[in-house]
Design a protein around this motif. Structure first.
Motif, PDB file in Angstrom:
ATOM      1  N   LEU A 237       0.631  -1.203  -0.079  1.00  0.00           N
ATOM      2  CA  LEU A 237      -0.197  -0.071   0.014  1.00  0.00           C
ATOM      3  C   LEU A 237       0.674   1.220   0.090  1.00  0.00           C
ATOM      4  N   ASN A 238       2.118   1.190  -0.104  1.00  0.00           N
ATOM      5  CA  ASN A 238       3.223   2.154  -0.062  1.00  0.00           C
ATOM      6  C   ASN A 238       2.957   2.865  -1.375  1.00  0.00           C
ATOM      7  N   GLU A 239       3.235   4.066  -1.600  1.00  0.00           N
ATOM      8  CA  GLU A 239       3.159   4.872  -2.805  1.00  0.00           C
ATOM      9  C   GLU A 239       3.886   4.359  -3.705  1.00  0.00           C
ATOM     10  N   LYS A 240       3.512   4.198  -4.895  1.00  0.00           N
ATOM     11  CA  LYS A 240       4.143   3.529  -6.242  1.00  0.00           C
ATOM     12  C   LYS A 240       4.195   2.209  -6.033  1.00  0.00           C
ATOM     13  N   ALA A 241       3.944   1.454  -4.970  1.00  0.00           N
ATOM     14  CA  ALA A 241       4.011  -0.120  -4.929  1.00  0.00           C
ATOM     15  C   ALA A 241       3.190  -0.434  -5.963  1.00  0.00           C
ATOM     16  N   ILE A 242       1.921  -0.252  -6.197  1.00  0.00           N
ATOM     17  CA  ILE A 242       1.191  -0.920  -7.131  1.00  0.00           C
ATOM     18  C   ILE A 242       1.382  -0.761  -8.669  1.00  0.00           C
ATOM     19  N   SER A 243       1.796   0.435  -8.790  1.00  0.00           N
ATOM     20  CA  SER A 243       2.373   0.573 -10.317  1.00  0.00           C
ATOM     21  C   SER A 243       3.762  -0.449 -10.285  1.00  0.00           C
ATOM     22  N   SER A 341       6.679   6.376 -23.377  1.00  0.00           N
ATOM     23  CA  SER A 341       6.377   6.483 -21.847  1.00  0.00           C
ATOM     24  C   SER A 341       5.546   5.823 -21.426  1.00  0.00           C
ATOM     25  N   VAL A 342       5.316   5.362 -20.103  1.00  0.00           N
ATOM     26  CA  VAL A 342       4.216   4.658 -19.532  1.00  0.00           C
ATOM     27  C   VAL A 342       3.889   5.507 -18.454  1.00  0.00           C
ATOM     28  N   TYR A 343       2.269   5.736 -18.496  1.00  0.00           N
ATOM     29  CA  TYR A 343       2.093   6.739 -17.383  1.00  0.00           C
ATOM     30  C   TYR A 343       0.900   6.044 -16.485  1.00  0.00           C
ATOM     31  N   PHE A 344       1.207   6.058 -15.309  1.00  0.00           N
ATOM     32  CA  PHE A 344       0.623   5.536 -14.207  1.00  0.00           C
ATOM     33  C   PHE A 344      -0.019   6.418 -13.579  1.00  0.00           C
ATOM     34  N   PRO A 345      -1.293   6.338 -12.641  1.00  0.00           N
ATOM     35  CA  PRO A 345      -1.601   7.389 -11.915  1.00  0.00           C
ATOM     36  C   PRO A 345      -0.610   8.021 -10.744  1.00  0.00           C
ATOM     37  N   ASP A 346       0.365   7.362 -10.408  1.00  0.00           N
ATOM     38  CA  ASP A 346       1.346   7.625  -9.356  1.00  0.00           C
ATOM     39  C   ASP A 346       2.643   8.130 -10.051  1.00  0.00           C
ATOM     40  N   ARG A 347       3.083   7.973 -11.031  1.00  0.00           N
ATOM     41  CA  ARG A 347       4.441   7.995 -11.719  1.00  0.00           C
ATOM     42  C   ARG A 347       4.420   7.906 -13.171  1.00  0.00           C
ATOM     43  N   VAL A 348       5.337   8.237 -13.931  1.00  0.00           N
ATOM     44  CA  VAL A 348       5.738   8.050 -15.360  1.00  0.00           C
ATOM     45  C   VAL A 348       6.853   7.171 -15.473  1.00  0.00           C
ATOM     46  N   VAL A 349       6.964   6.433 -16.267  1.00  0.00           N
ATOM     47  CA  VAL A 349       8.206   5.610 -16.795  1.00  0.00           C
ATOM     48  C   VAL A 349       8.395   6.185 -18.082  1.00  0.00           C
ATOM     49  N   PRO A 350       9.562   7.106 -18.054  1.00  0.00           N
ATOM     50  CA  PRO A 350       9.899   7.865 -19.223  1.00  0.00           C
ATOM     51  C   PRO A 350      10.467   6.975 -20.433  1.00  0.00           C
ATOM     52  N   MET A 351      10.378   7.428 -21.497  1.00  0.00           N
ATOM     53  CA  MET A 351      11.113   6.901 -22.583  1.00  0.00           C
ATOM     54  C   MET A 351      12.579   7.314 -22.708  1.00  0.00           C
ATOM     55  N   LEU A 352      12.657   8.667 -22.285  1.00  0.00           N
ATOM     56  CA  LEU A 352      14.090   9.401 -22.169  1.00  0.00           C
ATOM     57  C   LEU A 352      14.384   9.842 -20.781  1.00  0.00           C
ATOM     58  N   PRO A 353      15.525   9.909 -20.205  1.00  0.00           N
ATOM     59  CA  PRO A 353      16.092  10.538 -19.041  1.00  0.00           C
ATOM     60  C   PRO A 353      15.373  11.823 -18.840  1.00  0.00           C
ATOM     61  N   GLU A 354      15.087  12.320 -17.628  1.00  0.00           N
ATOM     62  CA  GLU A 354      14.637  13.364 -17.319  1.00  0.00           C
ATOM     63  C   GLU A 354      15.390  14.653 -17.740  1.00  0.00           C
ATOM     64  N   ARG A 355      16.817  14.538 -17.848  1.00  0.00           N
ATOM     65  CA  ARG A 355      17.541  15.693 -18.317  1.00  0.00           C
ATOM     66  C   ARG A 355      17.155  16.055 -19.898  1.00  0.00           C
ATOM     67  N   ILE A 356      16.688  15.051 -20.547  1.00  0.00           N
ATOM     68  CA  ILE A 356      16.231  15.351 -21.964  1.00  0.00           C
ATOM     69  C   ILE A 356      14.629  15.748 -21.866  1.00  0.00           C
ATOM     70  N   SER A 357      13.917  14.960 -21.268  1.00  0.00           N
ATOM     71  CA  SER A 357      12.430  14.898 -21.478  1.00  0.00           C
ATOM     72  C   SER A 357      12.097  16.380 -20.633  1.00  0.00           C
ATOM     73  N   ASN A 358      12.749  16.721 -19.510  1.00  0.00           N
ATOM     74  CA  ASN A 358      12.159  17.761 -18.762  1.00  0.00           C
ATOM     75  C   ASN A 358      12.892  18.918 -18.657  1.00  0.00           C
TER      76      ASN A 358
END
Length: 769
Positions: A237-243, A341-358
């Motif tokens: 039940l911890n945050e992000k465990a279900i995804s 990229s894969v989008y969950f209610p509690d997180r995103v698994v990005p296709m590219l590292p954050e330095r590029i995507s964000n």
């Protein structure tokens, strides 16, 4: 291509034109139905009507005869049309992702498609012995080139392995449980996973209720299989465990390798050199309020050309990811491996590292960013007159959220939108009005299917589920992106540059016939004929708008549609009613778009980072990989929502809910709770004392004695009786009484014959079914 030579007995060297007739003779040779089917099976890449006619040297009236024969074979279900080619139902594409599951009697490896459609039993594929290439084994997932055998007996295909995917770990996830007798069990988190026993010495510090990773051991002859705990992941039940469960179950890459991160950190910001300077153009981004990456920006202005009165010029700028992610690098290989990229209610698994995507590629407000831009001119009726692509340096004038932009147009601007209202926002909405006229004329498929969004609490559990308002701001961006995607495909086709299209085939004839029968069961008609168009579906939906059948018909029409995919051979996009379409507008989160960017750079000579010859030769492989990755992401996202909702409702067992029937099968009813968008099941054995018959045509179960029952999309009241949170499964019981069903008497006799064998089998507790 000359006449097909496939070794027909009784013909000279197998030439279908040979025998006692000569080319040009009055009685021209015509192939048999079996010969046509065999040719199509053995030549899947050359199975269009023209190619078949050419293969058998058919001309004039014989071509009309062939057209009739092919239509008959489709009506009989022996052929189906896909990508403008004919194929046997269940045929594999020439490049496919396969799972190796066993060996034949000669020791050869056997495989099945990793992604199976609804055309029945998937074909078995024999893996050819490699010659110096990769050597696969049982349990491997491979990318392979397939070859039809043309045999009526034995496997229908052989395949040559192109690539072996990384072997996924044998470890599985589960909930560690301490039973009252002091023994330990693993409660499955996947619906098809069995319970496991853990011996005390293999507990590895796990406590009751922990989410653990376990390694199953050999299954004993009797009893449950055993396992050992190899990692304790904490409370489920911890945050992000279900995804994390879905990420693990679908083998989604979520940790960037060190070499990828090293390449990313070494990247330096792109300079203006070799680009057009568009930094003074007030492009703006309009995204969800919580968006962290911004890959598209828009601008519009009236066309001042006197020859185009009322016309608009629309500019769409897209993050230039190709400037940073170059072919052949570790970063590129990882992006292809992820696919999207894969989008969950509690997180995103990005296709590219954050330095590029964000950061480097995100079109941040007030910061210089490289972009690929397309400028499109439309007539007042929404017809695109011309377009041109540019490689630019831009600077976003504002970062707006959808509700914020909409509020400004609706007369409630804030401090940020007020200065932009007349110069930027109103021209955007003026351009949308023009594009909407074009869309209305094009008549794409218009299904009314609300999307739900799960809002979470701080601890990662469900707070509530909402249906966000569908604003004109959303529709504006959507239509701008569609037109940019079309422009990309048109430009690449015009330059004869190979590319990956976004493909959506029309419904198969079998699905059209099933829809026709269903509509007849509720008193609606659908004319027989050639391939349907989206406008015909829209006409059906218009007939039931604001009626009791609206939800039902929308659901059935949706299920009639094919699944969209990627491929290098264009068949158009049925749902959007477009002849050519390619994904261009989201390269931060989709590899398909990055490939299209590279193709544009190469075709238009826009500098470095273009598509290489090696990439061109592998477009079919790339399309198969990213199509599989897309379906993997969809399944993981859907399962995570199911688990979150099931966990949320676990404390509401015994409560009643308003629901809608979302599926009907012989075994019972699937129901969806509209408030949550989650599904559960009602077994047919719990529906009462009547014997319920499954009517596939009417999508219903109805009582043998009463003739009353339940139908797809019915609104019903149900009670929650059982929840398995980690499996995302819920069981309900029906509270609503069955109702009279349209057409049930007519359907009864056909259904009775189909179900007689089932009826005569003993049912639960000895009663007859």
């Amino acid at each position: 291509m000359g006449p097909w030579r496939a070794g027909f007995s009784g013909r000279h060297h197998g030439d279908p034109r040979a025998g006692d007739t000569r080319r040009g003779a009055k009685d021209q040779y015509r192939p048999s139905r079996d010969e046509i089917l065999r040719y199509i099976a053995e030549n899947p890449d050359r199975s269009g009507k023209r190619e078949i006619a050419r293969a058998f040297a058919l001309r004039g009236e014989d071509r009309a005869w062939l057209k009739d024969i092919l239509r008959d074979l489709q009506d009989e279900g022996l052929l189906e049309k896909k990508r403008k080619r004919l194929q046997r139902p269940g045929n594999l594409p020439t490049i496919a992702v396969l799972d190796i599951f066993g060996r034949d009697d000669d020791g050869g490896l056997l495989a099945r498609p990793a992604e199976q459609d609804d055309n029945g039993t998937p074909p078995t594929v024999v893996i050819r012995a490699p010659r110096g290439g990769p050597v696969p084994g049982i349990g491997d997932r491979v990318l392979a080139k397939t070859f039809a055998t043309g045999n009526d007996e034995g496997p229908a295909y052989t395949a040559r392995v192109i690539k072996i995917f990384e072997k996924r770990s044998q470890a599985v996830l589960g909930i560690f449980r301490t039973l009252s007798d002091g023994t330990f069990r693993i409660e499955p988190v996947e619906r098809r996973q069995p319970e496991l026993i853990v011996d005390k010495e293999f507990r590895n510090g796990a406590n009751n209720g922990d989410l653990v990773e376990v390694e199953p051991s050999r299954t004993p002859r009797y009893g449950l299989p055993k396992a050992k705990v190899i990692a304790v992941l904490g409370s489920p039940l911890n945050e992000k465990a279900i995804s994390m469960i879905a990420i693990h179950a679908h083998d989604i890459p979520h940790i960037f390798p060190p070499e990828v991160l090293a390449e990313t950190q070494a990247l330096k910001p792109v300079t203006l050199e070799g680009r057009e300077d568009w930094r003074d153009l007030p492009l703006i981004t309009i995204d969800p309020a919580d968006a962290k990456d911004h890959d598209d920006a828009v601008y519009a202005e009236p066309d001042t050309d006197e020859k185009n009165p009322g016309g608009m010029i629309v500019t769409v700028a897209i993050a230039d990811v190709a400037s940073y992610v170059r072919p052949g690098t570790a970063l590129d290989r990882e992006a292809l491996k992820r696919g999207n990229s894969v989008y969950f209610p509690d997180r995103v698994v990005p296709m590219l590292p954050e330095r590029i995507s964000n950061d480097l590629c995100s079109l941040r407000e007030g910061e210089d960013r490289p972009a690929m831009a397309v400028r499109m001119t439309f007539s007042a009726e929404g017809r695109k007159i011309r377009h041109a692509f540019h490689r630019v340096m831009m600077k976003s004038a504002a970062k707006l959220a959808y509700p914020q932009a909409q509020a400004a147009i609706d007369g409630m601007p804030d401090e940020k939108t007020a200065p932009l209202l007349d110069t930027v926002l109103k021209p955007l909405w003026q351009a949308y009005a023009v594009l909407k006229r074009g869309r209305d004329s094009r008549q794409p498929l218009e299904l009314d299917l609300p999307e739900r969004k799960i809002l979470l609490k701080q601890d990662g559990t469900v707070d509530r589920v909402i249906v966000p308002d569908r604003l004109d701001a959303h529709k504006l961006i959507e239509e701008f992106m569609i037109q940019a995607n079309v422009a990309a495909a048109e430009t690449l086709e015009g330059r004869k540059q190979p590319l990956i299209y976004r493909l959506h085939d029309g419904p198969t004839l079998a699905k059209q016939e099933a829809l026709r029968e269903f509509l007849h069961s509720i008193g609606l008609s659908l004319a027989r004929g050639a391939q349907m168009r989206p406008s015909q579906f829209n006409g059906i939906l218009a007939q039931v708008r604001d009626t009791d059948s609206e939800a039902l018909v929308n659901e059935v029409v949706l299920r009639t549609q094919s699944q969209a995919e990627y491929g290098p051979d264009n068949i158009g996009h049925f749902g959007l009613n477009l002849k050519r379409y390619a994904h261009f507008t989201s390269p931060i989160r989709r590899y398909a778009d990055l490939t299209v960017h590279r193709a544009l750079i190469a075709a238009l000579g826009l500098g470095a980072g273009g598509l290489t010859r090696d990439e061109e030769s592998r477009l079919a492989e790339t399309a198969a990989l990213i199509s599989t990755a897309e379906r993997r992401a969809m399944a993981a996202e859907r399962e995570t929502v199911d688990r979150l909702i099931a966990a949320h409702l676990a404390e509401h067992i015994g409560d009643s809910f308003q629901a809608r029937i979302s599926g009907v099968v012989k075994a019972g009813l699937f129901v969806q709770l509209p408030q949550y968008g989650a599904d559960g099941f009602i077994p047919v054995s719990s529906l009462g004392g009547d014997y319920y018959i499954y009517d596939e045509t009417a999508r219903s179960l109805f009582g043998e004695r009463s003739g009353k029952g339940y139908q797809l999309a019915d609104s019903v009241e149900v009670r929650l009786v059982e929840v398995a949170p980690m499996a995302g499964a819920m069981r309900f019981e029906m509270l609503s009484e069955p109702k009279p069903l349209p057409g049930s008497t007519r359907s009864y006799h056909k259904a009775k014959g189909r179900n007689r064998a089932l009826k005569n089998r003993p049912g639960p507790r000895g009663r007859r079914r």
